[in-house]
Design a protein around this motif. Structure first.
Motif, PDB file in Angstrom:
ATOM      1  N   ASP A  16       5.205 -15.862 158.743  1.00 39.39           N
ATOM      2  CA  ASP A  16       5.918 -14.627 159.069  1.00 39.39           C
ATOM      3  C   ASP A  16       6.998 -14.309 158.039  1.00 39.39           C
ATOM      4  O   ASP A  16       8.155 -14.069 158.369  1.00 39.39           O
ATOM      5  N   LEU A  17       6.565 -14.283 156.774  1.00 39.60           N
ATOM      6  CA  LEU A  17       7.489 -13.993 155.681  1.00 39.60           C
ATOM      7  C   LEU A  17       7.918 -12.532 155.670  1.00 39.60           C
ATOM      8  O   LEU A  17       9.029 -12.208 155.235  1.00 39.60           O
ATOM      9  N   HIS A  18       7.043 -11.632 156.077  1.00 37.30           N
ATOM     10  CA  HIS A  18       7.361 -10.206 156.217  1.00 37.30           C
ATOM     11  C   HIS A  18       8.156  -9.684 155.024  1.00 37.30           C
ATOM     12  O   HIS A  18       9.271  -9.165 155.159  1.00 37.30           O
ATOM     13  N   ILE A  19       7.540  -9.784 153.843  1.00 39.09           N
ATOM     14  CA  ILE A  19       8.302  -9.476 152.628  1.00 39.09           C
ATOM     15  C   ILE A  19       8.458  -7.983 152.378  1.00 39.09           C
ATOM     16  O   ILE A  19       9.052  -7.580 151.372  1.00 39.09           O
ATOM     17  N   GLY A  20       7.979  -7.154 153.297  1.00 38.32           N
ATOM     18  CA  GLY A  20       8.314  -5.740 153.219  1.00 38.32           C
ATOM     19  C   GLY A  20       9.808  -5.506 153.356  1.00 38.32           C
ATOM     20  O   GLY A  20      10.331  -4.465 152.944  1.00 38.32           O
ATOM     21  N   THR A  49       0.835  -4.843 153.144  1.00 38.86           N
ATOM     22  CA  THR A  49       0.048  -4.237 152.067  1.00 38.86           C
ATOM     23  C   THR A  49      -0.556  -5.325 151.186  1.00 38.86           C
ATOM     24  O   THR A  49       0.048  -6.393 150.996  1.00 38.86           O
ATOM     25  N   VAL A  50      -1.718  -5.038 150.633  1.00 34.70           N
ATOM     26  CA  VAL A  50      -2.395  -6.015 149.788  1.00 34.70           C
ATOM     27  C   VAL A  50      -1.540  -6.370 148.571  1.00 34.70           C
ATOM     28  O   VAL A  50      -1.488  -7.532 148.154  1.00 34.70           O
ATOM     29  N   HIS A  79      -2.689  -0.271 157.142  1.00 29.07           N
ATOM     30  CA  HIS A  79      -1.381   0.383 157.254  1.00 29.07           C
ATOM     31  C   HIS A  79      -1.371   1.680 156.452  1.00 29.07           C
ATOM     32  O   HIS A  79      -1.907   1.728 155.338  1.00 29.07           O
ATOM     33  N   PRO A  80      -0.770   2.733 156.972  1.00 28.35           N
ATOM     34  CA  PRO A  80      -0.748   4.008 156.230  1.00 28.35           C
ATOM     35  C   PRO A  80      -0.041   3.921 154.888  1.00 28.35           C
ATOM     36  O   PRO A  80      -0.272   4.760 154.013  1.00 28.35           O
ATOM     37  N   LYS A  81       0.794   2.898 154.686  1.00 28.58           N
ATOM     38  CA  LYS A  81       1.484   2.748 153.404  1.00 28.58           C
ATOM     39  C   LYS A  81       0.661   1.973 152.374  1.00 28.58           C
ATOM     40  O   LYS A  81       1.073   1.873 151.224  1.00 28.58           O
ATOM     41  N   ASP A  82      -0.463   1.427 152.800  1.00 27.02           N
ATOM     42  CA  ASP A  82      -1.275   0.615 151.893  1.00 27.02           C
ATOM     43  C   ASP A  82      -2.317   1.478 151.195  1.00 27.02           C
ATOM     44  O   ASP A  82      -3.000   2.277 151.838  1.00 27.02           O
TER      45      ASP A  82
END
Length: 286
Positions: A16-20, A49-50, A79-82
């Motif tokens: 769960d790094l969640h680097i966003g 995102t990839v 995801h819509p941002k990907d």
């Protein structure tokens, strides 16, 4: 199948790094092994995102002797941002190929054997999903559980972003993954202990401390409730709950290794992003 890699060092874990979140990306930038022989287990939810997933895994793979990855639900979101718009199995397979390019072990690869201190153990990254069998109290079907969850306002974003294509449902995908993984684990040598790495706990008991118990529906499957006994589990490594802690169930260690969101880890006394040691055990056993 297994593959053996010897050496000393430590078997470490994080999830769960969640680097966003920039604060979490900064934690990954600082992560380093203690020795050239350290392995790192990453139990999912690296990012959405990839491009972010690649950056994090490539960064870590350049530092640790071996990186082992099991996907979380966030990696599987469309995801819509990907810019990568793949869904379901196609998205998962795309991530697997990316990991192979980076030298990262995935659930589709032979299980590596940790021969360092505390070994040997087969390290098995799993991709199992969930099947809505961790139902809220008083509910007997998925439909009842989802209706209850929507009534409380506690609904996982998977319902909108995690697509099971070409499977008809997430639970169907889960059941297929469980069957295939069960077959592979059963084929391991009967005298070889395991460290199982999954985004979700194999048993429901870790979800008993959730603030919103209905969220347990998106946290695993009852189909794996006896795997810690059947497959000689030394430690069950998982994340997803954002409640880092150690529990013991029927004599088996369950280790939740998540970082979580900045709003969560800022409240904790321990510094965020600490890699959890799985082997050798800190209590000196094995």
């Amino acid at each position: 199948m297994t593959s053996r890699v010897g050496g000393a060092g430590q078997l470490l874990a994080i999830s769960d790094l969640h680097i966003g979140y920039e604060e979490n990306r900064a934690l990954v930038e600082k992560m380093r092994p203690d020795s050239d022989d350290d392995w790192l287990l990453v139990a999912g939810d690296v990012a959405e995102t990839v491009a972010d997933i690649r950056w994090a895994l490539e960064t870590l793979a350049g530092r640790f002797r071996k990186v082992v990855w099991a996907p979380g639900n966030h990696e599987l979101w469309t995801h819509p941002k990907d810019t990568v718009t793949l869904r379901g199995v196609a998205r998962y397979e795309h991530l697997v190929e990316m990991c192979r390019e980076l030298g990262v072990t995935t659930p589709e690869d032979p299980y590596p054997v940790w021969d360092g201190p505390g070994g040997p153990v087969a390290v098995a990254p799993l991709f199992l999903l969930y099947d809505y069998s961790f139902l809220p109290s008083g509910c007997t079907t998925k439909e009842e559980g989802l209706k209850y969850a929507h009534g409380t306002g506690v609904v996982c974003n998977d319902e909108f972003l995690l697509h099971p294509d070409p499977y008809p449902s997430r639970e169907a995908w889960c059941q297929a993954r469980v069957a295939e993984t069960e077959r592979r684990l059963a084929a391991l040598p009967a005298d070889l202990p395991t460290v199982l790495v999954n985004h979700y706990p194999l048993d429901r008991h870790p979800t008993d401390v959730l603030w919103y118990l209905e969220f347990a529906m998106w946290c695993g499957t009852r189909l794996t409730a006896d795997w810690h006994r059947r497959f000689r589990v030394e430690t069950m490594v998982y994340g997803h709950l954002h409640i880092p802690r150690t529990t013991w169930h029927e004599g088996v260690r369950f280790e939740e290794v998540s970082v979580g969101y900045p709003r969560e880890w800022r409240k904790r006394p321990d510094p965020p992003g600490r890699l959890r040691r799985i082997l050798p055990r800190e209590d000196g056993t094995r």
